[in-house]
Write a protein that holds these residues in place. Structure first.
Motif, PDB file in Angstrom:
ATOM      1  N   HIS A 208     -25.549  78.984  28.160  1.00 49.60           N
ATOM      2  CA  HIS A 208     -25.766  77.673  27.553  1.00 49.60           C
ATOM      3  C   HIS A 208     -26.072  77.795  26.051  1.00 49.60           C
ATOM      4  O   HIS A 208     -25.413  77.181  25.218  1.00 49.60           O
ATOM      5  CB  HIS A 208     -26.928  76.981  28.282  1.00 49.60           C
ATOM      6  CG  HIS A 208     -27.221  75.590  27.817  1.00 49.60           C
ATOM      7  ND1 HIS A 208     -26.884  74.474  28.566  1.00 49.60           N
ATOM      8  CD2 HIS A 208     -27.807  75.112  26.694  1.00 49.60           C
ATOM      9  CE1 HIS A 208     -27.263  73.378  27.915  1.00 49.60           C
ATOM     10  NE2 HIS A 208     -27.830  73.745  26.765  1.00 49.60           N
ATOM     11  N   GLU A 209     -27.053  78.608  25.723  1.00 52.65           N
ATOM     12  CA  GLU A 209     -27.469  78.703  24.311  1.00 52.65           C
ATOM     13  C   GLU A 209     -26.426  79.410  23.447  1.00 52.65           C
ATOM     14  O   GLU A 209     -26.206  79.037  22.292  1.00 52.65           O
ATOM     15  CB  GLU A 209     -28.827  79.409  24.182  1.00 52.65           C
ATOM     16  CG  GLU A 209     -29.977  78.678  24.873  1.00 52.65           C
ATOM     17  CD  GLU A 209     -30.144  77.224  24.427  1.00 52.65           C
ATOM     18  OE1 GLU A 209     -29.852  76.905  23.263  1.00 52.65           O
ATOM     19  OE2 GLU A 209     -30.568  76.405  25.281  1.00 52.65           O
TER      20      GLU A 209
ATOM     21  N   HIS B   3     -23.801  77.025  22.588  1.00 50.27           N
ATOM     22  CA  HIS B   3     -24.266  76.137  21.499  1.00 50.27           C
ATOM     23  C   HIS B   3     -24.017  76.803  20.136  1.00 50.27           C
ATOM     24  O   HIS B   3     -23.629  76.143  19.183  1.00 50.27           O
ATOM     25  CB  HIS B   3     -25.770  75.863  21.635  1.00 50.27           C
ATOM     26  CG  HIS B   3     -26.122  74.695  22.511  1.00 50.27           C
ATOM     27  ND1 HIS B   3     -25.338  73.577  22.663  1.00 50.27           N
ATOM     28  CD2 HIS B   3     -27.228  74.468  23.278  1.00 50.27           C
ATOM     29  CE1 HIS B   3     -25.936  72.710  23.483  1.00 50.27           C
ATOM     30  NE2 HIS B   3     -27.077  73.244  23.876  1.00 50.27           N
TER      31      HIS B   3
ATOM     32  N   TYR C 128     -27.709  67.193  33.205  1.00 54.02           N
ATOM     33  CA  TYR C 128     -28.101  67.354  31.794  1.00 54.02           C
ATOM     34  C   TYR C 128     -26.880  67.323  30.871  1.00 54.02           C
ATOM     35  O   TYR C 128     -26.978  66.964  29.698  1.00 54.02           O
ATOM     36  CB  TYR C 128     -28.871  68.667  31.614  1.00 54.02           C
ATOM     37  CG  TYR C 128     -29.469  68.822  30.237  1.00 54.02           C
ATOM     38  CD1 TYR C 128     -30.352  67.865  29.736  1.00 54.02           C
ATOM     39  CD2 TYR C 128     -29.150  69.914  29.428  1.00 54.02           C
ATOM     40  CE1 TYR C 128     -30.895  67.999  28.472  1.00 54.02           C
ATOM     41  CE2 TYR C 128     -29.688  70.052  28.165  1.00 54.02           C
ATOM     42  CZ  TYR C 128     -30.564  69.091  27.688  1.00 54.02           C
ATOM     43  OH  TYR C 128     -31.089  69.217  26.431  1.00 54.02           O
TER      44      TYR C 128
ATOM     45  N   GLU D 191     -24.170  68.997  24.743  1.00 55.63           N
ATOM     46  CA  GLU D 191     -24.756  69.502  25.992  1.00 55.63           C
ATOM     47  C   GLU D 191     -23.694  69.591  27.086  1.00 55.63           C
ATOM     48  O   GLU D 191     -23.736  70.486  27.933  1.00 55.63           O
ATOM     49  CB  GLU D 191     -25.933  68.624  26.452  1.00 55.63           C
ATOM     50  CG  GLU D 191     -27.128  68.599  25.507  1.00 55.63           C
ATOM     51  CD  GLU D 191     -27.695  69.980  25.204  1.00 55.63           C
ATOM     52  OE1 GLU D 191     -27.440  70.944  25.952  1.00 55.63           O
ATOM     53  OE2 GLU D 191     -28.394  70.107  24.175  1.00 55.63           O
TER      54      GLU D 191
HETATM   55 ZN   LIG Z   1     -28.520  72.588  25.179  1.00 54.07          ZN
END
Ligand SMILES: [Zn+2]
Length: 265
Positions: free
Chosen positions: A154-155, A158, A212, A219
């Motif tokens: 996830h990060e 990003h 989310y 996201e």
């Molecule tokens: Zn995030």
């Protein structure tokens, strides 16, 4: 003289460390969601992990003492999204800070009246344009880890998304993927996902994809990338176009011959 040099030089060298076969095997075994990878892909993943271990600092925070297993596991999962693109894609940041589980960051916000509000936020991860990347560490075998969730992927996704200075769900794309195709495909899926959740809040409980992702397009990309690696069949079932596009972007196909990408010319 040479022997003196040879003792300290290897430690000061910026070159990447070797990964022992035992360590690699132990970390690889702990990540069964990746066991669809071909031997060639696995070899490239090992090389990319080795490069990242040399290029990035991985530091423990809040009392977490890192060992080689944790370092390699983090480098390996950081290497997934850039397997074919290379470490250059992570050039904007240099440090990964690892917390023992979720962590609290103090925040400050100034409202329109100039009043400063202080509060705390509990996080699983956070990425800054120029680093560091903050992540919570969970043992891969941790039974409490919800299915499909991968804070690391996830990060790191990003940070790829931040290539244009914004977290907008649009990373720097390789020449073979057009920005128009990317934006159209992701916008349609994001809108559908957000609308489904709004129309039936109960669906959030049953959705195989983390709600989310409906927060915003940035996201959505990060969450769908987690699912692409962790629960690819669920993503391919709900949003085959997103699965296919991510397969092209990452240059990987976790579902192999049964994937919706395999039927494409
Ligand atoms: Zn995030």
């Amino acid at each position: 003289m040479f022997s003196v040099f040879s003792r300290w030089w290897p430690r000061r060298s910026p070159s990447s460390p070797q990964i022992s076969a035992d360590l690699w095997d132990a970390v690889w075994r702990s990540l069964p969601f990746l066991h669809w990878m071909s031997p060639t892909e696995q070899a490239l993943l090992r090389e990319r992990s080795r490069e990242l271990l040399g290029l990035k600092q991985i530091n423990g925070a809040a009392g977490l003492v890192l060992n080689d297993h944790i370092r390699l596991s983090i480098a390996l999962q950081a290497a997934l999204p850039i397997l074919h693109r290379g470490c250059e894609a992570y050039r904007n940041w240099a440090e990964i800070v690892v917390y023992p589980g979720d962590f609290i960051i103090p925040r400050q916000e100034v409202d329109e009246n100039g009043v400063v509000h202080e509060y705390e936020e509990t996080l699983l991860g956070e990425a800054w344009i120029e680093g560091p990347v903050l992540v919570a560490w969970f043992e891969p075998e941790d039974g409490d880890r919800p299915e499909g969730i991968n804070v690391l992927i996830h990060e790191f996704v990003h940070t790829l998304d931040m290539g244009n200075g914004k977290v907008d769900g649009v990373p720097t794309l390789p020449a073979e993927i057009s920005y128009k195709e990317w934006q159209t495909t992701f916008a349609a899926a994001f809108t559908d996902f957000a609308q489904r959740l709004e129309a039936d809040p109960g669906w959030a409980e049953e959705s195989p994809l983390d709600p989310y992702g409906a927060e915003n397009p940035g996201e959505f990309l990060a969450v769908m990338s987690e699912h692409f690696f962790e629960t690819p069949a669920a993503l391919a079932r709900l949003y085959p176009d997103v699965y296919r596009l991510l397969a092209r972007y990452f240059g990987l196909d976790p579902l192999g011959p049964s994937s919706p990408g395999a039927s494409q010319p």
